[in-house]
Design a protein around this motif. Structure first.
Motif, PDB file in Angstrom:
ATOM      1  N   LEU A  25      70.632   0.130  24.339  1.00 16.11           N
ATOM      2  CA  LEU A  25      69.787   0.311  24.910  1.00 16.11           C
ATOM      3  C   LEU A  25      69.441  -0.355  25.581  1.00 16.11           C
ATOM      4  CD1 LEU A  25      68.099   2.973  21.994  1.00 16.11           C
ATOM      5  CD2 LEU A  25      69.586   3.174  23.797  1.00 16.11           C
ATOM      6  N   SER A  26      69.202  -1.980  25.654  1.00 14.78           N
ATOM      7  CA  SER A  26      68.655  -2.555  26.781  1.00 14.78           C
ATOM      8  C   SER A  26      70.486  -3.233  28.013  1.00 14.78           C
ATOM      9  CB  SER A  26      68.518  -3.588  25.686  1.00 14.78           C
ATOM     10  OG  SER A  26      67.919  -3.880  24.369  1.00 14.78           O
ATOM     11  N   LEU A  27      70.659  -3.514  27.544  1.00 21.23           N
ATOM     12  CA  LEU A  27      71.940  -3.219  28.644  1.00 21.23           C
ATOM     13  C   LEU A  27      71.602  -2.174  29.603  1.00 21.23           C
ATOM     14  CD1 LEU A  27      74.235  -4.760  29.947  1.00 21.23           C
ATOM     15  CD2 LEU A  27      75.724  -3.737  28.338  1.00 21.23           C
ATOM     16  N   GLY A  33      67.815  -0.006  35.801  1.00 21.01           N
ATOM     17  CA  GLY A  33      66.846  -0.922  36.766  1.00 21.01           C
ATOM     18  C   GLY A  33      67.408  -1.478  37.777  1.00 21.01           C
ATOM     19  N   ILE A  34      68.781  -2.275  37.914  1.00 24.86           N
ATOM     20  CA  ILE A  34      69.340  -2.841  38.970  1.00 24.86           C
ATOM     21  C   ILE A  34      70.322  -1.327  40.331  1.00 24.86           C
ATOM     22  CG2 ILE A  34      71.713  -3.514  39.318  1.00 24.86           C
ATOM     23  CD1 ILE A  34      71.381  -5.483  36.942  1.00 24.86           C
ATOM     24  N   LEU A  35      70.578  -0.390  39.147  1.00 25.15           N
ATOM     25  CA  LEU A  35      70.868   0.073  39.981  1.00 25.15           C
ATOM     26  C   LEU A  35      69.560   1.063  40.904  1.00 25.15           C
ATOM     27  CD1 LEU A  35      72.829   2.885  37.782  1.00 25.15           C
ATOM     28  CD2 LEU A  35      73.455   1.198  39.498  1.00 25.15           C
ATOM     29  N   PHE A  36      68.328   0.853  40.597  1.00 29.72           N
ATOM     30  CA  PHE A  36      66.781   1.375  40.935  1.00 29.72           C
ATOM     31  C   PHE A  36      66.976   0.752  42.294  1.00 29.72           C
ATOM     32  CE2 PHE A  36      65.978   4.909  37.962  1.00 29.72           C
ATOM     33  CZ  PHE A  36      65.821   4.988  39.280  1.00 29.72           C
ATOM     34  N   ALA A  41      67.287  -4.252  48.129  1.00 21.41           N
ATOM     35  CA  ALA A  41      67.355  -5.679  48.074  1.00 21.41           C
ATOM     36  C   ALA A  41      68.676  -5.524  48.775  1.00 21.41           C
ATOM     37  CB  ALA A  41      67.767  -5.770  46.929  1.00 21.41           C
ATOM     38  N   TRP A  42      69.399  -4.556  48.812  1.00 23.93           N
ATOM     39  CA  TRP A  42      70.226  -4.353  50.600  1.00 23.93           C
ATOM     40  C   TRP A  42      69.409  -3.870  51.483  1.00 23.93           C
ATOM     41  CZ3 TRP A  42      75.389  -5.458  50.456  1.00 23.93           C
ATOM     42  CH2 TRP A  42      75.759  -5.049  51.908  1.00 23.93           C
ATOM     43  N   MET A  43      68.604  -3.169  51.644  1.00 21.09           N
ATOM     44  CA  MET A  43      67.942  -3.098  52.832  1.00 21.09           C
ATOM     45  C   MET A  43      67.223  -4.424  53.349  1.00 21.09           C
ATOM     46  SD  MET A  43      64.183  -1.011  52.802  1.00 21.09           S
ATOM     47  CE  MET A  43      63.689  -2.112  51.982  1.00 21.09           C
ATOM     48  N   VAL A  44      66.887  -5.550  52.266  1.00 24.51           N
ATOM     49  CA  VAL A  44      65.799  -6.459  52.731  1.00 24.51           C
ATOM     50  C   VAL A  44      66.962  -7.178  53.354  1.00 24.51           C
ATOM     51  CG1 VAL A  44      64.796  -8.463  51.380  1.00 24.51           C
ATOM     52  CG2 VAL A  44      64.288  -6.341  50.939  1.00 24.51           C
ATOM     53  N   LEU A  45      68.419  -7.336  52.598  1.00 24.40           N
ATOM     54  CA  LEU A  45      69.223  -7.964  53.070  1.00 24.40           C
ATOM     55  C   LEU A  45      69.604  -8.035  54.756  1.00 24.40           C
ATOM     56  CD1 LEU A  45      71.535 -10.250  52.467  1.00 24.40           C
ATOM     57  CD2 LEU A  45      72.412  -8.557  51.502  1.00 24.40           C
ATOM     58  N   THR A  46      69.440  -6.626  54.700  1.00 21.88           N
ATOM     59  CA  THR A  46      70.364  -5.726  56.272  1.00 21.88           C
ATOM     60  C   THR A  46      68.915  -6.738  57.113  1.00 21.88           C
ATOM     61  OG1 THR A  46      71.401  -4.249  54.997  1.00 21.88           O
ATOM     62  CG2 THR A  46      70.771  -3.936  57.291  1.00 21.88           C
ATOM     63  N   SER A  47      67.526  -6.802  56.928  1.00 22.74           N
ATOM     64  CA  SER A  47      66.741  -6.477  57.363  1.00 22.74           C
ATOM     65  C   SER A  47      67.490  -7.964  58.467  1.00 22.74           C
ATOM     66  CB  SER A  47      65.265  -6.506  57.211  1.00 22.74           C
ATOM     67  OG  SER A  47      64.947  -7.612  56.168  1.00 22.74           O
TER      68      SER A  47
END
Length: 288
Positions: A25-27, A33-36, A41-47
């Motif tokens: 359940l923790s995994l 959480g990573i999928l959310f 994170a991808w938006m920030v990197l692209t900026s």
């Protein structure tokens, strides 16, 4: 017949079984959480990429970093500060109005319930059943006939009415957890209703108030449909300003990601600042 007791439990209680599904359940929680977080994170990197690197397919993950998108956003043709200020004004003022109206309403529906309070709650809930777009034309005609088009105060009123039902429902669940003994002690001390609400009830349900305020602020800050139809240039909000980056000349992806990150910062800062209060408030009325 002699009963053999467990050494680890001299009282003879049945030992608890180990929760074998805990690590899985923790995994799973980490994966979700990573999928959310990954799109953000991808938006920030692209900026931080140039427009040519941001438009490559497949995306250039290890492309050189640059502040070109942020420079274009802040020093481009249209200034982003008026839309950001309009969004902040509409969101903060409407949230304060919602709290001022929902707090006494929730008191009347929980601690001192009025007659047929369940019908009142259902009425509040029924106002959220109508699609927003169904009432858009009457609201536009009202704003046009009253001369309130492109007026920030009209958005404040609409955002207040939009968030008030859900705020009353949330505040009622929080106020129902207030111990009756505290209210009786305040009444014996001669405290007025206003003082009881301000000095006795409000400190107890402060996590719930913070959670309600944060949710109303987020809903107001991210609202696009009303602001898109009822504003033009004077009362333009930041979500409407973001749509200006999609033009007939193409999609400026890096600049759009930079703008989206800047517009999201107030919500992120408010969420992190009220993180503890938000968790406490959302769990306040869940356990009886």
């Amino acid at each position: 017949m002699t009963t053999t007791l467990n050494r680890a439990d001299p009282a003879g209680a049945v030992p608890r079984k180990k929760d074998r599904g805990g690590p899985w359940l923790s995994l799973l929680a980490w994966v979700i959480g990573i999928l959310f977080v990954l799109p953000v994170a991808w938006m920030v990197l692209t900026s931080f990429h140039s427009e040519s690197d941001a438009a490559t397919n497949p995306p250039a993950v290890f492309a050189p970093l640059t502040l070109e998108g942020y420079r274009e956003f802040f020093s481009g043709g249209a200034s982003p500060w008026p839309p950001l200020l309009n969004s902040m004004t509409a969101s903060v003022l409407s949230t304060l109005l919602v709290l001022l109206l929902s707090f006494p309403a929730a008191y009347a529906l929980s601690i001192k319930p009025v007659k047929k309070w369940t019908d009142v709650l259902f009425f509040f809930l029924s106002t959220k059943m109508l699609p927003v777009v169904a009432g858009l034309l009457p609201l536009y005609l009202f704003a046009q006939n009253t001369g309130l088009l492109d007026n920030i105060w009209l958005l404040i009123v609409f955002y207040t009415s939009m968030n008030l039902p859900i705020a009353v429902w949330m505040m009622r669940s929080f106020l129902s957890e207030v111990p009756v003994e505290m209210l009786e002690a305040a009444a014996m001390d001669g405290a007025s209703l206003a003082k009881t609400l301000r000095s006795v009830i409000a400190p107890v349900v402060m996590p719930g108030i913070a959670a309600t305020a944060l949710i109303c602020f987020i809903f107001s800050w991210n609202e696009l449909l009303f602001a898109r139809v009822l504003t033009a240039t004077v009362a333009e909000t930041s979500p409407v300003f973001l749509t200006s980056f999609v033009t007939s000349q193409g999609l400026f992806l890096a600049q759009l990601c930079a703008a989206a990150f800047v517009v999201s910062l107030p919500v992120l800062v408010a969420g992190f600042a009220a993180q503890d209060k938000l968790v406490q408030g959302l769990s306040l009325g869940s356990v009886k």
